[in-house]
Motif scaffolding. Structure first.
Motif, PDB file in Angstrom:
ATOM      1  N   LEU A   1      79.618  13.243  21.300  1.00  0.00           N
ATOM      2  CA  LEU A   1      78.986  14.550  21.476  1.00  0.00           C
ATOM      3  C   LEU A   1      77.687  14.460  22.269  1.00  0.00           C
ATOM      4  O   LEU A   1      77.318  15.398  22.980  1.00  0.00           O
ATOM      5  CB  LEU A   1      78.696  15.187  20.105  1.00  0.00           C
ATOM      6  N   GLU A   2      76.985  13.326  22.109  1.00  0.00           N
ATOM      7  CA  GLU A   2      75.723  13.121  22.835  1.00  0.00           C
ATOM      8  C   GLU A   2      75.566  11.644  23.152  1.00  0.00           C
ATOM      9  O   GLU A   2      75.983  10.779  22.373  1.00  0.00           O
ATOM     10  CB  GLU A   2      74.519  13.553  21.990  1.00  0.00           C
ATOM     11  N   ILE A   3      74.947  11.369  24.303  1.00  0.00           N
ATOM     12  CA  ILE A   3      74.575   9.997  24.660  1.00  0.00           C
ATOM     13  C   ILE A   3      73.071   9.992  24.885  1.00  0.00           C
ATOM     14  O   ILE A   3      72.578  10.642  25.810  1.00  0.00           O
ATOM     15  CB  ILE A   3      75.317   9.512  25.927  1.00  0.00           C
ATOM     16  N   ASN A   4      72.342   9.303  24.025  1.00  0.00           N
ATOM     17  CA  ASN A   4      70.891   9.250  24.118  1.00  0.00           C
ATOM     18  C   ASN A   4      70.439   7.867  24.588  1.00  0.00           C
ATOM     19  O   ASN A   4      71.252   7.026  24.957  1.00  0.00           O
ATOM     20  CB  ASN A   4      70.274   9.607  22.770  1.00  0.00           C
ATOM     21  N   GLU A   5      69.126   7.636  24.551  1.00  0.00           N
ATOM     22  CA  GLU A   5      68.589   6.387  25.084  1.00  0.00           C
ATOM     23  C   GLU A   5      69.095   5.162  24.338  1.00  0.00           C
ATOM     24  O   GLU A   5      69.445   4.156  24.946  1.00  0.00           O
ATOM     25  CB  GLU A   5      67.061   6.441  25.041  1.00  0.00           C
ATOM     26  N   ASP A   6      69.139   5.231  22.998  1.00  0.00           N
ATOM     27  CA  ASP A   6      69.555   4.046  22.237  1.00  0.00           C
ATOM     28  C   ASP A   6      70.547   4.367  21.117  1.00  0.00           C
ATOM     29  O   ASP A   6      70.734   3.561  20.213  1.00  0.00           O
ATOM     30  CB  ASP A   6      68.333   3.311  21.675  1.00  0.00           C
TER      31      ASP A   6
ATOM     32  N   ARG B   1      75.019   9.582  13.841  1.00  0.00           N
ATOM     33  CA  ARG B   1      74.222   8.911  14.861  1.00  0.00           C
ATOM     34  C   ARG B   1      74.517   7.422  14.734  1.00  0.00           C
ATOM     35  O   ARG B   1      74.293   6.823  13.685  1.00  0.00           O
ATOM     36  CB  ARG B   1      72.758   9.200  14.599  1.00  0.00           C
ATOM     37  N   ILE B   2      75.051   6.811  15.791  1.00  0.00           N
ATOM     38  CA  ILE B   2      75.450   5.401  15.742  1.00  0.00           C
ATOM     39  C   ILE B   2      74.683   4.617  16.803  1.00  0.00           C
ATOM     40  O   ILE B   2      74.704   4.960  17.981  1.00  0.00           O
ATOM     41  CB  ILE B   2      76.978   5.240  15.961  1.00  0.00           C
ATOM     42  N   ARG B   3      74.010   3.549  16.372  1.00  0.00           N
ATOM     43  CA  ARG B   3      73.196   2.743  17.288  1.00  0.00           C
ATOM     44  C   ARG B   3      73.888   1.455  17.718  1.00  0.00           C
ATOM     45  O   ARG B   3      73.567   0.912  18.779  1.00  0.00           O
ATOM     46  CB  ARG B   3      71.862   2.397  16.623  1.00  0.00           C
ATOM     47  N   THR B   4      74.778   0.930  16.881  1.00  0.00           N
ATOM     48  CA  THR B   4      75.367  -0.386  17.156  1.00  0.00           C
ATOM     49  C   THR B   4      76.866  -0.366  16.886  1.00  0.00           C
ATOM     50  O   THR B   4      77.312   0.226  15.895  1.00  0.00           O
ATOM     51  CB  THR B   4      74.705  -1.474  16.280  1.00  0.00           C
ATOM     52  N   LEU B   5      77.615  -1.004  17.773  1.00  0.00           N
ATOM     53  CA  LEU B   5      79.064  -1.138  17.606  1.00  0.00           C
ATOM     54  C   LEU B   5      79.450  -2.593  17.816  1.00  0.00           C
ATOM     55  O   LEU B   5      78.780  -3.322  18.549  1.00  0.00           O
ATOM     56  CB  LEU B   5      79.807  -0.245  18.606  1.00  0.00           C
ATOM     57  N   GLN B   6      80.527  -3.004  17.172  1.00  0.00           N
ATOM     58  CA  GLN B   6      80.975  -4.395  17.298  1.00  0.00           C
ATOM     59  C   GLN B   6      82.484  -4.437  17.396  1.00  0.00           C
ATOM     60  O   GLN B   6      83.194  -4.116  16.435  1.00  0.00           O
ATOM     61  CB  GLN B   6      80.486  -5.236  16.116  1.00  0.00           C
ATOM     62  N   ALA B   7      82.993  -4.841  18.551  1.00  0.00           N
ATOM     63  CA  ALA B   7      84.439  -4.988  18.749  1.00  0.00           C
ATOM     64  C   ALA B   7      84.925  -6.239  18.015  1.00  0.00           C
ATOM     65  O   ALA B   7      84.138  -7.159  17.753  1.00  0.00           O
ATOM     66  CB  ALA B   7      84.748  -5.082  20.234  1.00  0.00           C
ATOM     67  N   PRO B   8      86.230  -6.288  17.665  1.00  0.00           N
ATOM     68  CA  PRO B   8      86.765  -7.458  16.956  1.00  0.00           C
ATOM     69  C   PRO B   8      86.482  -8.757  17.713  1.00  0.00           C
ATOM     70  O   PRO B   8      86.664  -8.828  18.931  1.00  0.00           O
ATOM     71  CB  PRO B   8      88.273  -7.173  16.900  1.00  0.00           C
ATOM     72  N   SER B   9      85.982  -9.754  16.981  1.00  0.00           N
ATOM     73  CA  SER B   9      85.701 -11.095  17.521  1.00  0.00           C
ATOM     74  C   SER B   9      84.610 -11.108  18.593  1.00  0.00           C
ATOM     75  O   SER B   9      84.491 -12.069  19.356  1.00  0.00           O
ATOM     76  CB  SER B   9      86.978 -11.745  18.079  1.00  0.00           C
TER      77      SER B   9
ATOM     78  N   LYS C   1      80.329  -9.997  19.649  1.00  0.00           N
ATOM     79  CA  LYS C   1      79.002  -9.802  19.060  1.00  0.00           C
ATOM     80  C   LYS C   1      78.691  -8.308  18.992  1.00  0.00           C
ATOM     81  O   LYS C   1      79.162  -7.520  19.817  1.00  0.00           O
ATOM     82  CB  LYS C   1      77.944 -10.515  19.903  1.00  0.00           C
ATOM     83  N   ALA C   2      77.872  -7.940  18.016  1.00  0.00           N
ATOM     84  CA  ALA C   2      77.427  -6.555  17.915  1.00  0.00           C
ATOM     85  C   ALA C   2      76.574  -6.213  19.128  1.00  0.00           C
ATOM     86  O   ALA C   2      75.843  -7.062  19.639  1.00  0.00           O
ATOM     87  CB  ALA C   2      76.621  -6.360  16.638  1.00  0.00           C
ATOM     88  N   MET C   3      76.697  -4.965  19.608  1.00  0.00           N
ATOM     89  CA  MET C   3      75.895  -4.550  20.762  1.00  0.00           C
ATOM     90  C   MET C   3      75.456  -3.099  20.623  1.00  0.00           C
ATOM     91  O   MET C   3      76.024  -2.335  19.838  1.00  0.00           O
ATOM     92  CB  MET C   3      76.666  -4.748  22.065  1.00  0.00           C
ATOM     93  N   ASN C   4      74.439  -2.745  21.381  1.00  0.00           N
ATOM     94  CA  ASN C   4      73.965  -1.372  21.411  1.00  0.00           C
ATOM     95  C   ASN C   4      75.128  -0.450  21.768  1.00  0.00           C
ATOM     96  O   ASN C   4      75.921  -0.743  22.658  1.00  0.00           O
ATOM     97  CB  ASN C   4      72.843  -1.257  22.452  1.00  0.00           C
ATOM     98  N   ALA C   5      75.212   0.666  21.055  1.00  0.00           N
ATOM     99  CA  ALA C   5      76.329   1.602  21.259  1.00  0.00           C
ATOM    100  C   ALA C   5      76.414   2.092  22.700  1.00  0.00           C
ATOM    101  O   ALA C   5      77.510   2.307  23.234  1.00  0.00           O
ATOM    102  CB  ALA C   5      76.195   2.778  20.296  1.00  0.00           C
ATOM    103  N   ILE C   6      75.269   2.267  23.366  1.00  0.00           N
ATOM    104  CA  ILE C   6      75.251   2.724  24.759  1.00  0.00           C
ATOM    105  C   ILE C   6      75.932   1.695  25.659  1.00  0.00           C
ATOM    106  O   ILE C   6      76.771   2.024  26.494  1.00  0.00           O
ATOM    107  CB  ILE C   6      73.799   2.964  25.244  1.00  0.00           C
ATOM    108  N   ASP C   7      75.565   0.414  25.460  1.00  0.00           N
ATOM    109  CA  ASP C   7      76.174  -0.652  26.265  1.00  0.00           C
ATOM    110  C   ASP C   7      77.673  -0.741  25.994  1.00  0.00           C
ATOM    111  O   ASP C   7      78.460  -0.987  26.916  1.00  0.00           O
ATOM    112  CB  ASP C   7      75.509  -1.999  25.970  1.00  0.00           C
ATOM    113  N   TYR C   8      78.051  -0.552  24.749  1.00  0.00           N
ATOM    114  CA  TYR C   8      79.479  -0.626  24.402  1.00  0.00           C
ATOM    115  C   TYR C   8      80.275   0.459  25.122  1.00  0.00           C
ATOM    116  O   TYR C   8      81.309   0.171  25.739  1.00  0.00           O
ATOM    117  CB  TYR C   8      79.672  -0.503  22.888  1.00  0.00           C
TER     118      TYR C   8
END
Length: 306
Positions: free
Chosen positions: A259-264, A276-284, A286-293
């Motif tokens: 719904l929204e893409i913010n700075e972090d 509001r989600i800041r971090t996501l981690q795909a299987p196997s 490393k966790a990364m910032n949701a924006i980068d993901y």
């Protein structure tokens, strides 16, 4: 002459209580904890938290790690040989059989307001159910599961954003103080029977309990608060959702829509409410910032996270 305490416990919740006893006037005559277990992908044999604490702090007391207590005559004789005045139990991981309960008064520090949430995961259960209060009960143990008479209660107010690690830490400190108060006043305490009509139970947590979907934002957030330490929360695709906040709980949206893409952080819609989600981690991975993901996955505003 100080009273002799045999302590039974395994995780860091128990260690905090144990440390309070070590620094008290009571004499710790022995420690019972769970056996060392293989941990991680490399299956490294790892001591329970409380045993490692004893090693690190050079605490020189007998440590016993029986695989089971029930039907274990050797363990029973070992306890009798220690001649404790009290047996203090906190998140030990085994139910004490009658032959051990009969040796000395057994006091359990259970992290709920009994009779609510008897069983293995009371702290997580209080967060799952969005309770306003939780707490610790000191209880005189009997053969049933967390069914003994109440010796003392101490409350903790649950803040709206409190996660399981914070709750564990606060409750372990409460339990440590309550242990000393209970022991100091044991002779004058009149035990109170639990109200059987108010009993509820909670189960041992499994990895599958962390599975979530984007149907109800508030429900997902409560699961996240309860399971953020372990097993975490994850989608059917095994994508882990981390650093979550409840954005609001009334809007109607497509499940998993950005719904929204913010700075972090990103805001993701649920059928009811949004997060509001800041971090996501795909299987196997490393966790990364949701924006980068989402950039890496070429997911734009309006797209669905699966």
């Amino acid at each position: 002459m100080s009273k002799k305490i045999l302590f039974m416990g395994t995780p860091d919740y128990a260690t905090t209580i144990f440390e309070e006893l070590i620094n008290s006037e009571y004499e710790i005559v022995g420690l019972f904890t769970q056996p060392d277990k293989p941990v991680g992908r490399k299956q490294v044999l790892t001591a329970p938290h409380i045993k490692q604490y004893c090693i690190d702090e050079n605490i020189n007391i007998p440590i016993f790690q029986p695989l089971k207590l029930r039907g274990n005559e050797e363990a029973t004789e070992q306890i009798k040989g220690l001649n404790p005045d009290f047996i203090v139990v906190a998140a030990y991981g085994q139910i004490l059989p009658k032959d051990i309960l009969d040796i000395a008064p057994c006091i359990n520090l259970h992290a709920s307001l009994l009779p609510k949430y008897r069983g293995a995961s009371p702290i997580q259960e209080s967060l799952l159910n969005n309770d306003i209060y939780t707490g610790v009960t000191s209880m005189l143990m009997e053969e049933g599961l967390d069914s003994g008479d109440i010796l003392g209660l101490q409350y903790l107010k649950i803040t709206p954003t409190m996660e399981v690690s914070e709750a564990f830490e606060k409750l372990s400190l409460i339990a440590a103080k309550l242990t000393i108060v209970t022991l100091d006043n044991f002779e004058n305490i009149k035990p109170i029977k639990q109200n059987e009509s108010e009993v509820s139970f909670c189960k041992k947590i499994k990895k599958d309990d962390g599975l979530v979907n984007f149907i109800n934002a508030k429900n997902l957030y409560q699961k996240y608060k309860a399971y953020s330490f372990w097993p975490g929360v994850f989608l059917e695709s095994e994508l882990k959702l981390k650093d979550i906040e409840l954005n609001e709980e009334v809007s109607i949206n497509n499940e998993g829509q950005i719904l929204e893409i913010n700075e972090d952080f990103i805001i993701v819609g649920c059928k009811k409410g949004s997060l509001r989600i800041r971090t996501l981690q795909a299987p196997s991975k490393k966790a990364m910032n949701a924006i980068d993901y989402i950039r890496g996955q070429r997911l734009e505003l309006g797209k669905i996270i699966v």
